[in-house]
Enzyme design. Structure first.
Site, PDB file in Angstrom:
ATOM      1  N   GLU A 147      33.341  45.560  46.489  1.00  0.00           N
ATOM      2  CA  GLU A 147      33.851  46.939  46.416  1.00  0.00           C
ATOM      3  C   GLU A 147      34.915  47.065  45.330  1.00  0.00           C
ATOM      4  O   GLU A 147      35.856  46.276  45.273  1.00  0.00           O
ATOM      5  CB  GLU A 147      34.430  47.297  47.793  1.00  0.00           C
ATOM      6  CG  GLU A 147      34.972  48.705  47.906  1.00  0.00           C
ATOM      7  CD  GLU A 147      35.270  49.085  49.358  1.00  0.00           C
ATOM      8  OE1 GLU A 147      34.752  48.425  50.296  1.00  0.00           O
ATOM      9  OE2 GLU A 147      36.044  50.039  49.557  1.00  0.00           O
TER      10      GLU A 147
ATOM     11  N   ASP B  86      36.806  43.774  49.037  1.00  0.00           N
ATOM     12  CA  ASP B  86      37.301  44.976  48.362  1.00  0.00           C
ATOM     13  C   ASP B  86      38.464  44.560  47.477  1.00  0.00           C
ATOM     14  O   ASP B  86      39.495  44.097  47.971  1.00  0.00           O
ATOM     15  CB  ASP B  86      37.762  46.019  49.396  1.00  0.00           C
ATOM     16  CG  ASP B  86      38.103  47.353  48.752  1.00  0.00           C
ATOM     17  OD1 ASP B  86      38.066  47.447  47.516  1.00  0.00           O
ATOM     18  OD2 ASP B  86      38.398  48.316  49.507  1.00  0.00           O
TER      19      ASP B  86
ATOM     20  N   ASP C  15      34.220  52.813  45.176  1.00  0.00           N
ATOM     21  CA  ASP C  15      35.090  53.520  46.114  1.00  0.00           C
ATOM     22  C   ASP C  15      36.028  54.445  45.328  1.00  0.00           C
ATOM     23  O   ASP C  15      35.722  55.634  45.143  1.00  0.00           O
ATOM     24  CB  ASP C  15      35.858  52.516  46.988  1.00  0.00           C
ATOM     25  CG  ASP C  15      36.725  53.202  48.035  1.00  0.00           C
ATOM     26  OD1 ASP C  15      36.661  54.442  48.139  1.00  0.00           O
ATOM     27  OD2 ASP C  15      37.479  52.520  48.759  1.00  0.00           O
TER      28      ASP C  15
ATOM     29  N   HIS D 137      48.858  44.827  57.124  1.00  0.00           N
ATOM     30  CA  HIS D 137      47.543  45.026  56.514  1.00  0.00           C
ATOM     31  C   HIS D 137      47.762  44.942  55.013  1.00  0.00           C
ATOM     32  O   HIS D 137      48.373  45.823  54.410  1.00  0.00           O
ATOM     33  CB  HIS D 137      47.001  46.395  56.933  1.00  0.00           C
ATOM     34  CG  HIS D 137      45.535  46.548  56.744  1.00  0.00           C
ATOM     35  ND1 HIS D 137      44.607  45.770  57.394  1.00  0.00           N
ATOM     36  CD2 HIS D 137      44.811  47.404  55.972  1.00  0.00           C
ATOM     37  CE1 HIS D 137      43.387  46.130  57.037  1.00  0.00           C
ATOM     38  NE2 HIS D 137      43.489  47.127  56.169  1.00  0.00           N
TER      39      HIS D 137
ATOM     40  N   LYS E 271      40.167  41.985  51.994  1.00  0.00           N
ATOM     41  CA  LYS E 271      40.954  42.640  50.949  1.00  0.00           C
ATOM     42  C   LYS E 271      41.469  41.566  50.006  1.00  0.00           C
ATOM     43  O   LYS E 271      42.234  40.688  50.442  1.00  0.00           O
ATOM     44  CB  LYS E 271      42.124  43.384  51.584  1.00  0.00           C
ATOM     45  CG  LYS E 271      41.700  44.642  52.306  1.00  0.00           C
ATOM     46  CD  LYS E 271      41.306  45.687  51.281  1.00  0.00           C
ATOM     47  CE  LYS E 271      41.017  47.026  51.931  1.00  0.00           C
ATOM     48  NZ  LYS E 271      40.600  48.005  50.932  1.00  0.00           N
TER      49      LYS E 271
ATOM     50  N   GLU F 255      33.105  51.970  58.070  1.00  0.00           N
ATOM     51  CA  GLU F 255      34.323  51.203  58.336  1.00  0.00           C
ATOM     52  C   GLU F 255      35.309  52.089  59.101  1.00  0.00           C
ATOM     53  O   GLU F 255      36.507  52.071  58.829  1.00  0.00           O
ATOM     54  CB  GLU F 255      34.939  50.710  57.029  1.00  0.00           C
ATOM     55  CG  GLU F 255      35.286  51.837  56.056  1.00  0.00           C
ATOM     56  CD  GLU F 255      35.876  51.374  54.735  1.00  0.00           C
ATOM     57  OE1 GLU F 255      35.828  50.176  54.407  1.00  0.00           O
ATOM     58  OE2 GLU F 255      36.412  52.245  54.007  1.00  0.00           O
TER      59      GLU F 255
ATOM     60  N   LYS G 270      35.189  43.045  55.974  1.00  0.00           N
ATOM     61  CA  LYS G 270      35.551  43.273  54.570  1.00  0.00           C
ATOM     62  C   LYS G 270      36.880  42.575  54.347  1.00  0.00           C
ATOM     63  O   LYS G 270      37.805  42.723  55.163  1.00  0.00           O
ATOM     64  CB  LYS G 270      35.598  44.784  54.371  1.00  0.00           C
ATOM     65  CG  LYS G 270      36.545  45.358  53.373  1.00  0.00           C
ATOM     66  CD  LYS G 270      36.080  46.780  53.043  1.00  0.00           C
ATOM     67  CE  LYS G 270      37.221  47.716  52.736  1.00  0.00           C
ATOM     68  NZ  LYS G 270      36.772  49.038  52.296  1.00  0.00           N
TER      69      LYS G 270
ATOM     70  N   LYS H  45      34.241  59.277  51.550  1.00  0.00           N
ATOM     71  CA  LYS H  45      35.461  59.468  52.350  1.00  0.00           C
ATOM     72  C   LYS H  45      35.766  60.956  52.372  1.00  0.00           C
ATOM     73  O   LYS H  45      35.781  61.591  51.304  1.00  0.00           O
ATOM     74  CB  LYS H  45      36.653  58.705  51.753  1.00  0.00           C
ATOM     75  CG  LYS H  45      36.518  57.191  51.844  1.00  0.00           C
ATOM     76  CD  LYS H  45      37.748  56.441  51.344  1.00  0.00           C
ATOM     77  CE  LYS H  45      37.489  54.934  51.430  1.00  0.00           C
ATOM     78  NZ  LYS H  45      38.578  54.134  50.824  1.00  0.00           N
TER      79      LYS H  45
HETATM   80  C1  MUC Z   1      39.784  51.048  50.873  1.00  0.00           C
HETATM   81  O1  MUC Z   1      40.018  50.991  49.677  1.00  0.00           O
HETATM   82  O2  MUC Z   1      38.646  50.801  51.166  1.00  0.00           O
HETATM   83  C2  MUC Z   1      39.474  50.956  53.903  1.00  0.00           C
HETATM   84  C3  MUC Z   1      39.528  49.908  54.750  1.00  0.00           C
HETATM   85  C4  MUC Z   1      40.745  49.257  54.547  1.00  0.00           C
HETATM   86  O3  MUC Z   1      41.167  48.248  55.108  1.00  0.00           O
HETATM   87  O4  MUC Z   1      41.415  49.891  53.576  1.00  0.00           O
HETATM   88  C5  MUC Z   1      40.742  51.076  53.238  1.00  0.00           C
HETATM   89  C6  MUC Z   1      40.856  51.458  51.832  1.00  0.00           C
HETATM   90 MG    MG Z   2      37.948  50.453  49.121  1.00  0.00          MG
END
Ligand code: MUC
Ligand code: MG
Length: 374
Positions: free
Chosen positions: A223, A197, A248, A21, A168, A326, A166, A272
């Protein structure tokens, strides 16, 4: 005799992920759960959990520091106290321990689970009652490979598991990121919503360039493009673009939420439980957002089933959130340490029933995955 807190045990549990991941600051092959087992003088047990991402690369608490600070500082504050008054216990932790919200969240979760079991109420009922019991859940595509992410998206759409994704980004250059995101959005078309994000990886000038291109590609939400503490820049980006910004890392609790709202931020906040020091703090932030007309999103620190379930009980007490949730953490892990996993179906997840969190530990799995030298 009112029950008192008799013991608090913390365990580190290492669970492998189903694939690497990849985030802007770390690539995860494993997730470490800090499991809290809190027992009262009647022998009842409450469960809590804290996680973070990539050791100390995401935030200021690591799994090891969470365990150490619970054992050395927070547990001694709670042992011997009555279990009956969560607000008093929370105030005690706030008064004597600065920051360490992830550790406090694990303890608050365990106290809520315990109280729910004692009273025969679910955590959502303790928090005022559930307004929804099936919550939408998106999936994060973060394998690091565009084609693999596209295949994964179609699999999840076909299984009716997730219909929002989402991505990354931020580990590569902005042009590579834009190509990657645009290719995925073009492949899924109208079948799925695509968000990104950036996890703070861009400075403001890069963000302006990147977001303009992502907006053209049809991205629904951006994000945390810029560093967490640069609130003014985030407010400027929110004003400049039509695509909304999701704060976030910039927003942990109600005070951050108030400051951002007062600076003119519009868009959405990722709630969160870990960032806010527990479910109650996350709901306080939700109230600030609601008062300011800012959208909500149920966020994760990639918790396992216990932490994910605690958050679900909190999010369930709210009206459906503008950006859903999420809460997919358990699906990223190869195995689980609970008897009955969460039920994911129809692009969402069911809120577990039963007193407390509604989750039971699988002791054999726990014995297998727990870190032996902690
Ligand atoms: C984040 O920063 O959002 C949430 C989903 C994911 O894949 O990582 C987290 C952290
Ligand atoms: Mg995030």
């Amino acid at each position: 005799m009112p029950a008192t807190i008799a013991s608090i045990e913390t365990l580190l549990v290492d669970l492998p992920t189903i694939r690497p991941h990849k985030l802007s600051m770390a690539t995860m092959a494993c997730q470490t759960l800090v499991l809290v087992r809190l027992r009262d003088s009647d022998g009842l047990e409450g469960l809590g959990e804290a996680t973070t991402i990539g050791g100390l690369s995401y935030g200021p608490e690591s799994p090891e520091s969470i365990k150490c600070n619970i054992d050395a500082y927070l547990a001694p504050l709670l042992i011997g106290q009555s279990t009956a008054n969560l607000n008093a216990l929370r105030a005690r932790m706030q008064r004597h321990v600065k920051a360490n919200g992830f550790a406090k969240s694990a303890l608050e979760t365990a106290l809520l689970d315990l109280q729910g079991k004692r009273l025969g109420l679910s955590v959502a009922e303790l928090l005022g009652g559930a307004r929804q019991t099936h919550l939408p859940v998106l999936w994060t595509l973060a394998s690091g490979d565009t084609q693999r992410d596209i295949d994964e998206a179609f699999q999840r759409l076909d299984d009716r598991r997730h219909c929002d994704f989402k991505l990354k980004i931020g580990a590569n250059g902005v042009d590579d990121d834009v190509r990657h995101v645009s290719a995925i959005k073009a492949a899924v078309g109208e079948r799925a919503g695509i968000r990104v994000d950036v996890n703070q990886a861009w400075d403001e000038a890069t963000a302006v360039r990147g977001i303009a291109a992502l907006e053209d590609a049809g991205i629904a939400l951006v994000e945390q493009p810029t560093p967490a503490r640069q609130h003014a820049g985030l407010v400027r980006l929110a004003e400049r673009f039509i695509v909304p910004m999701l704060a976030d890392e910039a927003v942990n609790d109600a005070i951050d939420g108030f400051n951002l709202a007062a600076s003119g931020f519009s868009g959405a906040f990722a709630l969160k439980i870990a960032k806010a020091g527990g479910p109650l703090g996350a709901l306080e932030l939700a109230s600030v957002a609601q008062a300011a007309g800012i959208g909500l999103y149920g966020g994760t620190m990639l918790e396992g089933t216990i932490g994910t379930t605690a958050a679900l009980h909190a999010w369930a007490t709210l009206a459906p959130m503008a950006w859903g949730t999420e809460m997919f953490g358990p699906l990223l892990l190869k195995d689980d340490i609970v008897v009955e996993p969460l039920h994911y179906h129809e692009f969402g997840v069911e809120l577990p029933k039963g007193p407390g969190l509604g989750v039971t530990l699988d002791e054999d799995k726990l014995a297998f995955y727990r870190r032996k030298d902690d």
